[in-house]
Design an enzyme around this catalytic site. Structure first.
Site, PDB file in Angstrom:
ATOM      1  N   SER A   1     -61.485  18.180  40.339  1.00 13.89           N
ATOM      2  CA  SER A   1     -60.377  18.424  39.414  1.00 13.89           C
ATOM      3  C   SER A   1     -60.285  17.286  38.414  1.00 13.89           C
ATOM      4  O   SER A   1     -60.989  16.278  38.525  1.00 13.89           O
ATOM      5  CB  SER A   1     -59.055  18.557  40.184  1.00 13.89           C
ATOM      6  OG  SER A   1     -58.761  17.348  40.868  1.00 13.89           O
TER       7      SER A   1
ATOM      8  N   ASN B   1     -65.387   7.816  39.986  1.00 12.79           N
ATOM      9  CA  ASN B   1     -64.216   8.331  39.289  1.00 12.79           C
ATOM     10  C   ASN B   1     -63.018   8.597  40.197  1.00 12.79           C
ATOM     11  O   ASN B   1     -61.881   8.511  39.757  1.00 12.79           O
ATOM     12  CB  ASN B   1     -64.589   9.633  38.570  1.00 12.79           C
ATOM     13  CG  ASN B   1     -63.374  10.375  38.071  1.00 12.79           C
ATOM     14  OD1 ASN B   1     -62.761  10.004  37.065  1.00 12.79           O
ATOM     15  ND2 ASN B   1     -62.992  11.429  38.788  1.00 12.79           N
TER      16      ASN B   1
ATOM     17  N   TYR C   1     -50.733  -0.183  41.466  1.00 13.94           N
ATOM     18  CA  TYR C   1     -51.687   0.580  40.650  1.00 13.94           C
ATOM     19  C   TYR C   1     -52.345  -0.329  39.624  1.00 13.94           C
ATOM     20  O   TYR C   1     -53.576  -0.317  39.456  1.00 13.94           O
ATOM     21  CB  TYR C   1     -50.966   1.738  39.964  1.00 13.94           C
ATOM     22  CG  TYR C   1     -51.891   2.704  39.253  1.00 13.94           C
ATOM     23  CD1 TYR C   1     -52.626   3.636  39.961  1.00 13.94           C
ATOM     24  CD2 TYR C   1     -52.007   2.683  37.863  1.00 13.94           C
ATOM     25  CE1 TYR C   1     -53.467   4.533  39.315  1.00 13.94           C
ATOM     26  CE2 TYR C   1     -52.834   3.572  37.206  1.00 13.94           C
ATOM     27  CZ  TYR C   1     -53.566   4.492  37.932  1.00 13.94           C
ATOM     28  OH  TYR C   1     -54.408   5.378  37.275  1.00 13.94           O
TER      29      TYR C   1
ATOM     30  N   LYS D   1     -56.429  -1.201  39.490  1.00 19.56           N
ATOM     31  CA  LYS D   1     -57.232  -0.850  38.324  1.00 19.56           C
ATOM     32  C   LYS D   1     -57.752  -2.087  37.586  1.00 19.56           C
ATOM     33  O   LYS D   1     -58.865  -2.079  37.045  1.00 19.56           O
ATOM     34  CB  LYS D   1     -56.427   0.049  37.381  1.00 19.56           C
ATOM     35  CG  LYS D   1     -56.128   1.428  37.965  1.00 19.56           C
ATOM     36  CD  LYS D   1     -57.401   2.178  38.338  1.00 19.56           C
ATOM     37  CE  LYS D   1     -57.131   3.607  38.748  1.00 19.56           C
ATOM     38  NZ  LYS D   1     -58.360   4.381  39.062  1.00 19.56           N
TER      39      LYS D   1
ATOM     40  N   THR E   1     -53.584  15.855  33.608  1.00 19.34           N
ATOM     41  CA  THR E   1     -54.511  15.919  34.724  1.00 19.34           C
ATOM     42  C   THR E   1     -53.728  16.242  35.986  1.00 19.34           C
ATOM     43  O   THR E   1     -52.494  16.185  35.996  1.00 19.34           O
ATOM     44  CB  THR E   1     -55.251  14.579  34.891  1.00 19.34           C
ATOM     45  OG1 THR E   1     -56.147  14.661  36.009  1.00 19.34           O
ATOM     46  CG2 THR E   1     -54.282  13.444  35.136  1.00 19.34           C
TER      47      THR E   1
END
Length: 265
Positions: free
Chosen positions: A11, A83, A148, A152, A183
Site C-alpha cells: 500500500s 520503504n 517519529y 526518521k 497515503t
C-alpha cells in the site's frame, strides 16, 4: 532493466514505487508484512506478476529468506528500497517507552536490517543502490513527534553513512524525505497522544499530493543521482526555511507546539 526489492509494497508509497519501477520495465520484488506467501512457498521468480512475498522487516529470518530468494532467482540485486514504516509520535510526557521502542524497531532497525542483509551482495557486485524512505520529519522536527522525528532523522544519518562507507564499491545510498501526502500510513498510527493523532490525520487527508506524485519524484531524483531526495514543494519549503532562516523556523515550530498543547486541553 533493474532488479528491485521494495518493502512495505502492499500500500501507500511502497505500492506506488513498485508500480513506477515496473512501468519503466524493471523487475520488482514486492514485499510486505501483510502478504501471506512466504519465500519458501514461492515457486516463481520474484516479480509483481507472481504477487508479493511476506517480509517482516523486524525479523532477521525473514531478511535471510529474502536474500536467499533473490540469490536463487536473480543472482543479484540492483536496488534495495527500505520503504516500510509506521506512523507515531506523541508529546514527551504522553508517549510511552513502549511506543518509542515500537517505532524505532520498525522505522530505524527495519532499514538497518535490510541494509546489513544486502551490503555483502552489493560489495561483491561492486554496484547497487540503497533507497531509504525517511520523512521531512528527519530534517525538520515539529513538536509532539519526538519519537517519529528521531527515528526518521536516524534513517537520514544511516543513509549518509552508508553512502560514504560503500562509495568505494560503486554503491550509492539515497534517502527520501517527503512531507505529508495522501497515503494509508495513518492506519499504522499508534500512541496515547490523541491530540497529535488528530492533527497528523488531518494533514495527511487534506494534502494535495498523492503517493504516485511522490513516487514519480523519487524516480526522477534517483535518475539525477540525488542522495537527498525532497520530493514535494511543501517539504522543500520547510527544509529551506530551516537552512536559511533558523530564527523564523524556530518561531514557527514553537507556535505549532503551543497550538498542539492548546488543542489537547
Amino acid at each position: 532493466m533493474s532488479r528491485v526489492l521494495v518493502t512495505g509494497a502492499a500500500s501507500g508509497l511502497g505500492e506506488a514505487l513498485s508500480a513506477a519501477f515496473e512501468a519503466r520495465g524493471d523487475e520488482v520484488l514486492r514485499t510486505d508484512v501483510s502478504y501471506e506467501r512466504g519465500f519458501e512457498t514461492g515457486a516463481s521468480a520474484p516479480s509483481s506478476t507472481s504477487g508479493g512475498y511476506r517480509l517482516d522487516i523486524t525479523s532477521d529470518d525473514d531478511w535471510a529468506a529474502a536474500l536467499a530468494h533473490v540469490e536463487s532467482t536473480w543472482g543479484g540485486l540492483d536496488v534495495l528500497v527500505n520503504n516500510a514504516g509506521v506512523a507515531g509520535g506523541g508529546r514527551l510526557d504522553v508517549a510511552t517507552m513502549d511506543e518509542w521502542q515500537w517505532i524505532t524497531e520498525i522505522n530505524l532497525f527495519g532499514a538497518v536490517r535490510g541494509t546489513r542483509t544486502f551490503v555483502p551482495m552489493f560489495k561483491r557486485q561492486r554496484s547497487g543502490r540503497i533507497v531509504n524512505t525517511a520523512s521531512l520529519a528527519g530534517l525538520v522536527h515539529p513538536a509532539g513527534m519526538a519519537s517519529y522525528n528521531a527515528s526518521k532523522a536516524a534513517v537520514v544519518a544511516l543513509t549518509e553513512t552508508t553512502g560514504h562507507e560503500l562509495a568505494a564499491y560503486g554503491v550509492t545510498a539515497h534517502v527520501v524525505c517527503p512531507s505529508y501526502f495522501r497515503t494509508s500510513l495513518m492506519s499504522s498510527l499508534r500512541g496515547a497522544d490523541t491530540a497529535l493523532a488528530e492533527v497528523m490525520s488531518k494533514l495527511v487527508d487534506e494534502s494535495p499530493v498523492s503517493a504516485d506524485d511522490i513516487a514519480a519524484a523519487v524516480l526522477e531524483g534517483l535518475d539525477r543521482g540525488d542522495e537527498l531526495i525532497v520530493p514535494d514543494q511543501a517539504a522543500r519549503d520547510a527544509h529551506a526555511l530551516k537552512q536559511t532562516d533558523r530564527a523564523t523556523y524556530d518561531v514557527v515550530m514553537r507556535a505549532q507546539a503551543v497550538k498542539l498543547e492548546e488543542g489537547a486541553r
